[in-house]
Design a protein around this motif. Structure first.
Motif, short mmCIF file in Angstrom:
data_model
loop_
_atom_site.label_atom_id
_atom_site.label_comp_id
_atom_site.label_asym_id
_atom_site.label_seq_id
_atom_site.Cartn_x
_atom_site.Cartn_y
_atom_site.Cartn_z
N ASN A 102 44.86 21.24 10.83
CA ASN A 102 44.84 20.71 12.37
C ASN A 102 45.53 19.11 12.45
O ASN A 102 45.64 18.45 11.56
CB ASN A 102 43.12 20.48 12.66
N ILE A 103 46.20 19.09 13.76
CA ILE A 103 46.84 17.96 14.14
C ILE A 103 46.07 16.94 14.70
O ILE A 103 46.45 15.94 15.21
CB ILE A 103 48.12 18.15 14.65
N ASP A 104 44.63 17.44 15.13
CA ASP A 104 43.77 16.39 16.01
C ASP A 104 43.21 15.52 14.90
O ASP A 104 43.29 15.53 13.70
CB ASP A 104 42.74 17.18 16.72
N ASP A 105 42.56 14.42 15.78
CA ASP A 105 41.85 13.17 14.82
C ASP A 105 40.35 13.27 14.68
O ASP A 105 39.70 12.50 14.46
CB ASP A 105 42.31 11.97 15.58
N LEU A 106 39.73 14.46 15.11
CA LEU A 106 38.32 14.82 15.29
C LEU A 106 37.49 14.39 13.97
O LEU A 106 36.36 13.86 13.89
CB LEU A 106 37.91 16.09 15.91
N LEU A 107 37.99 15.00 12.84
CA LEU A 107 37.42 14.62 11.49
C LEU A 107 37.41 13.07 11.08
O LEU A 107 36.77 12.51 10.87
CB LEU A 107 38.43 15.00 10.35
N GLU A 108 38.66 12.36 11.65
CA GLU A 108 38.52 10.95 11.47
C GLU A 108 37.53 10.28 12.44
O GLU A 108 36.86 9.41 12.10
CB GLU A 108 40.08 10.11 11.84
N ARG A 109 37.57 10.65 13.64
CA ARG A 109 36.54 10.41 14.66
C ARG A 109 34.97 10.31 14.34
O ARG A 109 34.20 9.78 14.55
CB ARG A 109 36.71 10.70 15.88
N ALA A 110 34.88 11.50 13.30
CA ALA A 110 33.54 11.79 12.88
C ALA A 110 33.20 10.88 11.59
O ALA A 110 32.16 10.97 11.05
CB ALA A 110 33.42 13.34 12.73
N GLY A 111 34.15 10.14 11.03
CA GLY A 111 33.89 9.20 10.03
C GLY A 111 34.57 9.72 8.87
O GLY A 111 34.26 9.12 7.62
N ALA A 112 35.23 10.77 8.85
CA ALA A 112 35.89 11.29 7.37
C ALA A 112 36.90 10.35 6.84
O ALA A 112 37.47 9.48 7.98
CB ALA A 112 36.44 12.74 7.72
N ARG A 113 37.07 10.42 5.57
CA ARG A 113 37.91 9.48 4.96
C ARG A 113 38.98 10.02 4.42
O ARG A 113 38.83 11.25 3.65
CB ARG A 113 37.37 8.54 4.05
N ASP A 114 40.23 9.53 4.13
CA ASP A 114 41.57 10.25 3.28
C ASP A 114 41.63 11.86 3.68
O ASP A 114 41.56 12.67 2.99
CB ASP A 114 40.97 10.23 1.90
N VAL A 115 41.68 12.17 5.02
CA VAL A 115 41.89 13.65 5.60
C VAL A 115 43.41 13.83 5.16
O VAL A 115 44.30 13.20 5.67
CB VAL A 115 41.51 13.66 6.96
N VAL A 116 43.66 15.18 4.45
CA VAL A 116 44.97 15.43 3.99
C VAL A 116 45.58 16.25 5.20
O VAL A 116 45.19 17.37 5.33
CB VAL A 116 45.03 16.08 2.98
N HIS A 117 46.38 15.56 6.17
CA HIS A 117 46.85 16.50 7.46
C HIS A 117 48.17 17.22 6.88
O HIS A 117 49.45 16.47 7.31
CB HIS A 117 46.98 15.51 8.54
N MET A 118 48.35 18.41 6.62
CA MET A 118 49.26 18.83 5.98
C MET A 118 50.42 19.43 7.07
O MET A 118 51.54 19.52 6.83
CB MET A 118 48.81 20.28 5.00
N HIS A 119 49.78 19.38 8.22
CA HIS A 119 50.88 20.06 9.43
C HIS A 119 50.97 18.52 10.30
O HIS A 119 51.68 18.77 11.43
CB HIS A 119 50.20 20.99 10.07
N GLY A 120 50.60 17.36 9.66
CA GLY A 120 50.85 16.12 10.60
C GLY A 120 49.81 15.89 11.70
O GLY A 120 48.68 16.49 11.37
N ARG A 121 50.22 14.66 12.33
CA ARG A 121 48.83 14.41 13.41
C ARG A 121 49.36 14.24 14.64
O ARG A 121 50.67 13.79 14.87
CB ARG A 121 48.68 13.02 12.83
#
Ligand code: BV8
Length: 221
Positions: A87-106
């Motif tokens: 996914n290219i959205d930031d919802l995991l980061e907004r949920a507080g996730a750290r170090d998300v590996v965005h393999m298809h970018g952002r």
């Protein structure tokens, strides 16, 4: 320590209102991916591509993370967990996730095709906007299109080669190389599980069907 690799797809953010690609009303039923998700499409019509991603960026900004994002955010803090997303959205980061590996970018990042500079994307990107580093006019969303090499592949393949548990969440398993990750995990001897609204048909040891907001918190906790 149990080493876990988690791969997520559009189904993780579906209940936050962000569209999937291949479901009944998915994005690829309304746009031709060759026009909006390939380098050739961008070269032919950058305005169309910017419109496509500007609309998705606005949807993303208006969306809220859901309980599945929050559960994965909690899990991301545990040692030995690698959280990979298509996914290219930031919802995991907004949920507080750290170090998300965005393999298809952002979607919230921009990229200069000339010098490779990256910066926070504006609300709306337009054709010809100059790169803040080199002033080149070919600036684009920092996303991986078809025919382009996904990001962080070395790190992902290393984590898959050493994992004990692989979970695939909300992805149809249509797009490679992500669709091949379950096989790499299996070859490493990992237990493989799919959490999906409907089974994708991929070769998993275990399949749980249902919405991500019900399945993921129960599986994480
Ligand atoms: C590469 C852009 C090589 C960002 C995306 C010909 C030429 C070139 C390459 C190829 C080719 N033929 C095949 C390929 C390979 C190609 C590919 O796999 N094509 C497919 C169509 C066959 N792959 C590539 O091109 C990749 N690059 O191979 O490079 C290379 C080698 C060396 C040097 C250079 C290059 C690049 C792939 C990335 C493409 N970019 N998007 C964007 O706009 O988002 S792909 C796009 O599909 C998204 O990124 C998305 O993440 C991804 C996967 O889709 P899903 O996330 O699975 O979403 P989908 O709608 O399919 O499914 C939704 C799922 O959710 C369903 O399972 C549903 O049941 C579930 N669901 C729904 N609701 C819920 C739910 N689950 C739980 N709860 C719910 N509520």
């Amino acid at each position: 320590m149990t080493r876990i690799v988690i791969l997520s797809g559009a189904g993780l953010s579906a209940e936050s209102g962000l569209g999937t690609f291949r479901d009944v009303d998915g994005l690829w039923t309304r746009y031709d991916l060759n026009d909006v998700a390939t380098p050739g499409g961008f070269a032919r019509n950058p305005a169309l591509v910017h419109d496509f991603y500007n609309a998705r960026r606005a949807n993303m900004r208006a969306a809220r993370h859901n309980m599945a994002h929050s559960a994965l955010a909690r899990l991301s803090r545990a040692p030995g967990v690698t959280l990979v997303t298509q996914n290219i959205d930031d919802l995991l980061e907004r949920a507080g996730a750290r170090d998300v590996v965005h393999m298809h970018g952002r979607l919230d990042r921009a990229l200069c095709a000339a010098c490779g500079a990256r910066w926070d994307a504006p609300e709306a990107m337009v054709p010809g906007a100059p790169c803040p580093e080199c002033a080149d006019p070919v600036t684009r969303p920092d996303v991986v299109w078809f025919g382009e090499m996904p990001y962080h592949m070395d790190r992902i393949e290393d984590a898959l080669a050493r994992c004990d548990l692989f979970a695939s969440i909300g992805t149809s398993g249509t797009v490679y190389p992500a669709a091949g990750f379950v096989e790499l995990a299996r070859m490493a001897g990992a237990h493989t599980v799919e959490l999906n609204l409907e089974a994708s048909g991929g070769a998993f040891d275990e399949v749980r069907e249902g919405p991500a907001t019900a399945l993921v918190p129960a599986w994480v906790d």
